[in-house]
Design a protein around this motif. Structure first.
Motif, PDB file in Angstrom:
ATOM      1  N   ASN A 198      22.877 -11.472  47.464  1.00  0.00           N
ATOM      2  CA  ASN A 198      21.669 -11.418  48.291  1.00  0.00           C
ATOM      3  C   ASN A 198      21.485 -10.089  48.998  1.00  0.00           C
ATOM      4  OD1 ASN A 198      23.985 -12.304  49.754  1.00  0.00           O
ATOM      5  ND2 ASN A 198      22.702 -13.112  51.390  1.00  0.00           N
ATOM      6  N   TRP A 227      18.670 -17.373  49.432  1.00  0.00           N
ATOM      7  CA  TRP A 227      18.337 -16.329  48.463  1.00  0.00           C
ATOM      8  C   TRP A 227      18.930 -16.710  47.107  1.00  0.00           C
ATOM      9  CZ3 TRP A 227      20.927 -15.358  53.084  1.00  0.00           C
ATOM     10  CH2 TRP A 227      20.208 -14.700  54.087  1.00  0.00           C
ATOM     11  N   GLU A 232      12.336 -15.243  42.895  1.00  0.00           N
ATOM     12  CA  GLU A 232      12.493 -13.988  43.633  1.00  0.00           C
ATOM     13  C   GLU A 232      12.549 -12.847  42.620  1.00  0.00           C
ATOM     14  OE1 GLU A 232      16.029 -14.710  45.936  1.00  0.00           O
ATOM     15  OE2 GLU A 232      15.215 -16.618  46.638  1.00  0.00           O
TER      16      GLU A 232
END
Length: 341
Positions: A198, A227, A232
């Protein structure tokens, strides 16, 4: 293969660790060094001590505010009446855009994401030389010395630009990649630790010049939780330059190697000319964290897969905790790489 390590990395000896509301011994023990050194030497590695490249390459990744905190916080902590032996936060800001406190307690909460990164007397020096080892590895590649292994301990991939967390203080893999980028190369970071990288993701999330890829246990029910999800992908110029490949708990060799194939295809499509492998060995079936189930044979195949890229590779140690197979897993990765290279 060249290997890089500095004896001052032994100085960090964390005591505090909490899991599921219970105080436990910290898994990131100095004894990892001895096991990892033996594993690297069994693969034919020859260790050397890094030169001191100064704070510049570290400050290229971490903010001056954070580095000031990290260097001085243990000394400041001693002025608190009744303070413990380690700097451990007991409060965190609801939003990190909120005010920046003057107190040591408040700043520890601001700059330490969790209680798994206690700072004691030798922590800053150990982390500094862990980072210098990574810088030395990058410089070895830049000098044309071929691929290398860096025994970075404490590890780094959970450290953001201004935030420690999860045993990590300075992001060694990110520092090495930035060093390579500053020299004109186009690096990719591939993180094979059982936990999502992360901090590495956060450092490069809005950039398109360093590709970040992470294979890890699905964070829906595994650290770092907030995360590491597939959606993402980066932002701004970095959109599409971050790839997360979360894996189901207990994923074994075939599932891991299939995901690694996807990761390495993205590395090729990025046009990378050098690869930093954030080498967590805690994906092992024997690791205490029990997130994934990669075998020793699987680690050999991981090393061979990186060799098949035909690019210089810098292996930077991340996780991997004490078990009967820890050193053997490192040997297998490095042997697998060297045999196939």
């Amino acid at each position: 293969m060249k290997a890089i390590f500095d004896d001052r990395q032994w100085l960090h000896d964390p005591k505090h660790f909490m899991a599921n509301g219970k105080i436990l011994p910290n898994p990131e023990q100095p004894g990892r060094i001895e096991v990892l050194q033996a594993g690297a030497r069994a693969a034919g590695c020859v260790f050397e001590t890094p030169k001191d490249a100064g704070l510049g390459p570290i400050a290229a990744v971490h903010t001056a505010e954070y580095l000031t905190f990290f260097k001085n916080i243990y000394r400041r902590w001693q002025y608190i009446d009744g303070a413990g032996d380690e700097v451990i936060p007991n409060i965190h800001p609801a939003r990190r855009s909120d005010g920046y406190p003057k107190s040591a307690t408040g700043q520890s909460g601001y700059h330490q994401a969790d209680t798994a990164c206690p700072i004691a007397k030798g922590t800053y020096e150990a982390a500094y030389w862990s980072a210098q080892s990574a810088i030395g590895g990058a410089d070895h590649l830049l000098d044309g010395g071929g691929s290398a292994y860096v025994l970075s301990r404490p590890p780094g991939h959970h450290a953001f630009g201004d935030l420690a967390g999860g045993f990590c203080f300075l992001n060694n893999s990110a520092i090495a990649a930035q060093r390579l980028r500053d020299a004109g190369l186009r690096p990719a970071i591939v993180d094979v630790d059982v936990h999502h990288g992360n901090g590495t993701q956060g450092i490069f999330y809005d950039r398109d010049d360093v590709l970040t890829v992470s294979l890890h246990a699905d964070p829906d029910r595994f650290y770092p939780f907030f995360w590491g999800h597939a959606q993402e992908r980066g932002e701004g110029r970095g959109l599409g330059c971050n790839l997360n490949l979360p894996l189901a708990r207990g994923t074994h060799d075939e599932g891991f190697l299939k995901a690694l194939g996807t990761a390495l295809e993205r590395v090729s499509m990025h046009g990378a000319d050098v690869v930093v492998v954030a080498l967590g060995l805690d994906a092992s079936i024997d690791d205490p964290f029990q997130g994934l189930a990669v075998t020793q044979d699987g680690f050999s195949r991981i090393g061979a897969a990186f060799a098949a890229l035909g690019l210089p590779v810098l292996f930077v140690q991340e996780g991997g905790y004490l078990s009967d197979s820890l050193g053997k897993n490192l040997t297998r990765v490095l042997d697998g790489y060297q045999t196939a290279a």
